[in-house]
Design a protein around this motif. Structure first.
Motif, mmCIF file in Angstrom:
data_model
loop_
_atom_site.group_PDB
_atom_site.id
_atom_site.type_symbol
_atom_site.label_atom_id
_atom_site.label_comp_id
_atom_site.label_asym_id
_atom_site.label_seq_id
_atom_site.Cartn_x
_atom_site.Cartn_y
_atom_site.Cartn_z
ATOM 1 N N LYS A 289 -3.898 -15.137 11.698
ATOM 2 C CA LYS A 289 -2.993 -14.722 10.610
ATOM 3 C C LYS A 289 -2.765 -15.870 9.631
ATOM 4 N N VAL A 290 -3.820 -16.625 9.393
ATOM 5 C CA VAL A 290 -3.773 -17.781 8.491
ATOM 6 C C VAL A 290 -4.739 -17.538 7.336
ATOM 7 N N ARG A 291 -4.245 -17.656 6.117
ATOM 8 C CA ARG A 291 -5.099 -17.609 4.929
ATOM 9 C C ARG A 291 -5.290 -19.056 4.469
ATOM 10 N N THR A 292 -6.446 -19.598 4.722
ATOM 11 C CA THR A 292 -6.679 -21.002 4.384
ATOM 12 C C THR A 292 -6.691 -21.194 2.871
ATOM 13 N N LYS A 293 -6.473 -22.442 2.459
ATOM 14 C CA LYS A 293 -6.250 -22.731 1.046
ATOM 15 C C LYS A 293 -7.308 -23.653 0.446
ATOM 16 N N GLN B 102 -9.653 -13.147 3.157
ATOM 17 C CA GLN B 102 -8.776 -12.469 4.108
ATOM 18 C C GLN B 102 -8.214 -13.476 5.099
ATOM 19 N N ASP B 103 -7.188 -13.045 5.820
ATOM 20 C CA ASP B 103 -6.625 -13.901 6.859
ATOM 21 C C ASP B 103 -7.633 -14.099 7.986
ATOM 22 N N ARG B 104 -7.578 -15.253 8.554
ATOM 23 C CA ARG B 104 -8.338 -15.471 9.787
ATOM 24 C C ARG B 104 -7.660 -14.725 10.930
ATOM 25 N N VAL B 105 -8.464 -14.384 11.939
ATOM 26 C CA VAL B 105 -7.950 -13.685 13.114
ATOM 27 C C VAL B 105 -8.401 -14.439 14.359
ATOM 28 N N PHE B 106 -7.441 -14.742 15.221
ATOM 29 C CA PHE B 106 -7.775 -15.395 16.490
ATOM 30 C C PHE B 106 -6.731 -14.977 17.520
ATOM 31 N N GLY B 107 -6.988 -13.840 18.164
ATOM 32 C CA GLY B 107 -6.110 -13.396 19.231
ATOM 33 C C GLY B 107 -6.386 -14.165 20.511
ATOM 34 N N PRO B 108 -5.511 -14.053 21.509
ATOM 35 C CA PRO B 108 -5.679 -14.810 22.755
ATOM 36 C C PRO B 108 -6.974 -14.484 23.492
ATOM 37 N N GLU B 109 -7.542 -13.297 23.240
ATOM 38 C CA GLU B 109 -8.812 -12.965 23.900
ATOM 39 C C GLU B 109 -9.946 -13.864 23.399
ATOM 40 N N ARG B 110 -9.763 -14.453 22.225
ATOM 41 C CA ARG B 110 -10.847 -15.235 21.634
ATOM 42 C C ARG B 110 -10.988 -16.634 22.212
ATOM 43 N N PHE B 111 -10.131 -16.987 23.170
ATOM 44 C CA PHE B 111 -10.383 -18.244 23.870
ATOM 45 C C PHE B 111 -11.736 -18.192 24.569
ATOM 46 N N TYR B 112 -12.211 -16.981 24.825
ATOM 47 C CA TYR B 112 -13.560 -16.777 25.348
ATOM 48 C C TYR B 112 -14.254 -15.730 24.489
ATOM 49 N N LEU B 113 -15.545 -15.858 24.349
ATOM 50 C CA LEU B 113 -16.318 -14.906 23.568
ATOM 51 C C LEU B 113 -16.753 -13.730 24.434
ATOM 52 N N PRO B 114 -16.970 -12.563 23.829
ATOM 53 C CA PRO B 114 -17.421 -11.415 24.616
ATOM 54 C C PRO B 114 -18.905 -11.522 24.963
ATOM 55 N N ILE B 115 -19.233 -10.956 26.101
ATOM 56 C CA ILE B 115 -20.638 -10.848 26.511
ATOM 57 C C ILE B 115 -21.163 -9.522 25.976
ATOM 58 N N SER B 116 -22.247 -9.564 25.248
ATOM 59 C CA SER B 116 -22.706 -8.372 24.541
ATOM 60 C C SER B 116 -23.153 -7.279 25.509
ATOM 61 N N GLN B 117 -23.071 -6.048 25.040
ATOM 62 C CA GLN B 117 -23.517 -4.915 25.852
ATOM 63 C C GLN B 117 -25.008 -4.989 26.139
ATOM 64 N N ASN B 118 -25.774 -5.615 25.259
ATOM 65 C CA ASN B 118 -27.203 -5.775 25.526
ATOM 66 C C ASN B 118 -27.444 -6.621 26.767
ATOM 67 N N LEU B 119 -26.677 -7.708 26.897
ATOM 68 C CA LEU B 119 -26.822 -8.553 28.081
ATOM 69 C C LEU B 119 -26.375 -7.814 29.341
ATOM 70 N N ILE B 120 -25.299 -7.061 29.218
ATOM 71 C CA ILE B 120 -24.807 -6.304 30.373
ATOM 72 C C ILE B 120 -25.787 -5.201 30.734
#
Length: 588
Positions: free
Chosen positions: A531-535, A558-576
């Motif tokens: 929720k940060v709009r850098t300057k 736009q504002d940046r977005v970094f929710g707590p889930e983003r401390f780790y990246l998702p593993i793609s469905q292709n890999l799964i």
């Protein structure tokens, strides 16, 4: 996980290919089976060089190496010129299970497979001597640890594969589950501690080859990261992500010990060749192989060049692309002034059209590391000035105040552009200067040769300071911090605190692909990235008083977005889909 099948052939590399004068266009290529590679030193070196080539030391992908700014863009240090450039999508995209980690993805199992193959086969060589085999084995194990480190900081626990997979292996080996994050860190640290005990004191890291000090640097960094996650994070998903809090002190001690061993070796020292602090910090990154460089990815023009100078040089000079790395004002505010003022002492509320600023006071009296790292209005470059103003106001011959946005004016007998080239002002009106080579007056894509410092002694001191602080040794932490500040020409600190340790790290290592991962391991990324709009800034020059009106603007759409889930990246469905035993990270 998709089965990694053994390679059958590799091309003969190096001089062997070029020894013949006959036409390489008509000659049938020579190939050699991997099974005999480790009977010849040249082929072994070629095989290992290919592994080095595939390592993720810095992103050099993208048209003209535009992705070199990938991690700084993610960490809100600088962005790229245009939104279509991949680094900018690292902060604009929404990470999902379907899309995976996007540009930040790194699933390094091709490198792991190549390293495992070397480790399994070189020991059976009938031609190579034991000393050489041990040297190459240790080198490869450090590279494997580095590869796992690059994955664990992205995903937490990942499959731990230490042998070459074959098609007839049991299913649980072909489709391995994720190890816990703690198990991956334990593997990295144990591997490094083992090889360090067997590696000689010979220094080869500055020349791009892993040595004992590279291993110690990775041990220092990786154990510090793990300690931070244990201290500030939480264990989730049955340990797939997170570090046990009970191990934190031991991890800090490991980082402390590794850093201290480098410090006590006497091999490295902070670069201090030039009396001028700005010149000194500039030359640190151009005077390659100096006393501060522990390990570097080596670049050479033509042979293995990059495009940093062509991309980064401000408009108005000879670069054909230019102005590609706009620096965010949010980052500028971290740089304090040499007289002790904080960078944030200039309130954003004062950046208004009714107030003007002396540009030397606003920028030139900041930390010399800032002046060596960022282009700002009237920065000297290649015998001229870099311009970032969008207009010039002055009193004309009729005595009337007018504003010009095009053409050339006379300023005290010298030519002055009424406005800068549009590219310089498009995003933030500030540009990356760090690591650019001023002597490269006609930069060409792919022809820059500055090395990328993966580990340097300044980081060792910063790692040491952080670990010492959390181990209850603030005096040692303070001394390490003040070594850096003294070298930079900044006022010495009187105490070590969590805040000034983190601050010093972000300033010293700015734009070196560290801040993004630091904000994550400290678990403070949402403060700066959510929720940060850098300057950026807008500069309007007033020629009558030789001052600038400086106002703020949004640097990003736009504002940046970094929710707590983003401390780790998702593993793609292709890999799964390739490996159904992979579990997704929390929050996706």
């Amino acid at each position: 996980m998709k089965v990694m099948k053994p390679k059958i052939l590799i091309a003969i590399l190096g001089l062997a290919i070029f020894a013949s004068c006959e036409s390489e266009l008509t000659k049938t290529p020579d190939f050699i089976s991997e099974e005999v590679v480790f009977e010849d030193k040249n082929l072994t070196e070629a095989y290992l060089s290919n592994i080095y080539q595939d390592m993720l030391f810095i992103h050099v992908s993208g048209e003209g190496n535009m992705d070199m700014g990938m991690i700084p863009a993610a960490g809100a240090e600088h962005i790229n010129f245009a939104d279509w450039q991949t680094p900018n999508t690292t902060y604009r995209r929404a990470y999902t299970a379907a899309a995976g980690a996007g540009p930040l993805n790194y699933w390094g199992y091709n490198s792991i497979r190549d390293i495992n193959f070397l480790l399994e086969n070189i020991v059976s060589s009938q031609s190579l001597d034991e000393t050489y085999i041990l040297q190459k084995t240790n080198e490869a194990r450090v590279l494997r640890a580095y590869t796992y480190f690059q994955m664990v900081i992205r995903f937490g626990g990942v499959p731990l594969i230490t042998k070459v997979q074959n098609i007839d292996d049991p299913e649980e080996e072909l489709y391995p589950k994720r190890a816990t994050e703690q198990e991956i860190y334990e593997f990295i640290l144990s591997e490094l501690e083992d090889v360090i005990s067997m590696m000689p004191d010979t220094r080869t890291g500055a020349a791009g080859r892993v040595d004992k000090y590279t291993a110690l640097s990775l041990l220092s960094r990786a154990s510090l990261y793990a300690a931070s996650i244990g201290k500030f994070g939480q264990v989730q998903a049955n340990g797939l992500v997170g570090i046990a809090p009970g191990d934190v002190q031991e991890l800090y001690q490991t980082s402390y010990n590794a850093s201290k061993e480098i410090m006590d070796s006497g091999v490295f020292a902070l670069y201090n060749k030039h009396a001028d602090k700005t010149v000194n910090f500039t030359q640190l990154f151009l005077d390659e192989g100096n006393s501060e460089v522990i390990f570097a990815e080596v670049f050479e023009p033509v042979i293995k060049g990059h495009s940093l100078d062509n991309l980064g040089t401000p408009a108005g000079f000879a670069a054909t692309w230019n102005s590609n790395y706009p620096v965010l004002y949010d980052m500028v505010e971290l740089f304090d002034f040499v007289d002790g003022r904080k960078g944030t002492d200039i309130s954003r509320s004062d950046l208004v059209a009714s107030k003007s600023w002396d540009i030397d006071d606003f920028f030139g009296k900041r930390d010399p590391r800032f002046k060596a790292s960022v282009f700002y209005p009237e920065s000297e470059w290649q015998g001229d000035l870099a311009y970032f103003h969008t207009s010039t106001t002055y009193t004309n011959a009729a005595g009337k105040r007018v504003t010009a946005t095009s053409g050339t004016l006379d300023r005290n007998g010298e030519s002055w552009p009424a406005a800068c080239a549009a590219r310089n002002a498009r995003n933030t009106s500030l540009l990356l200067r760090k690591k650019l080579d001023e002597s490269n007056t006609e930069p060409i894509s792919g022809r820059s040769g500055q090395d990328f410092y993966v580990f340097r002694y300044a980081e060792t001191l910063l790692n040491f300071a952080e670990a010492a602080f959390y181990l209850g040794k603030p005096g040692e932490a303070l001394d390490a911090l003040n070594q850096l500040r003294d070298r930079a020409g900044m006022p010495l600190l009187t105490e070590a605190t969590e805040d000034n340790i983190r601050h010093e790290r972000q300033v010293e290592l700015a734009f070196e692909s560290q801040r993004f991962w630091d904000l994550i391991r400290w678990r403070i990324a949402p403060k700066y990235l959510d929720k940060v709009r850098t300057k950026g800034l807008v500069f309007a020059y007033d020629m009558d008083i030789d001052r600038y009106v400086i106002t703020l603007k949004n640097a990003e759409s736009q504002d940046r977005v970094f929710g707590p889930e983003r401390f780790y990246l998702p593993i793609s469905q292709n890999l799964i889909a390739d490996n159904p035993n992979l579990e997704q990270n929390p929050g996706y």
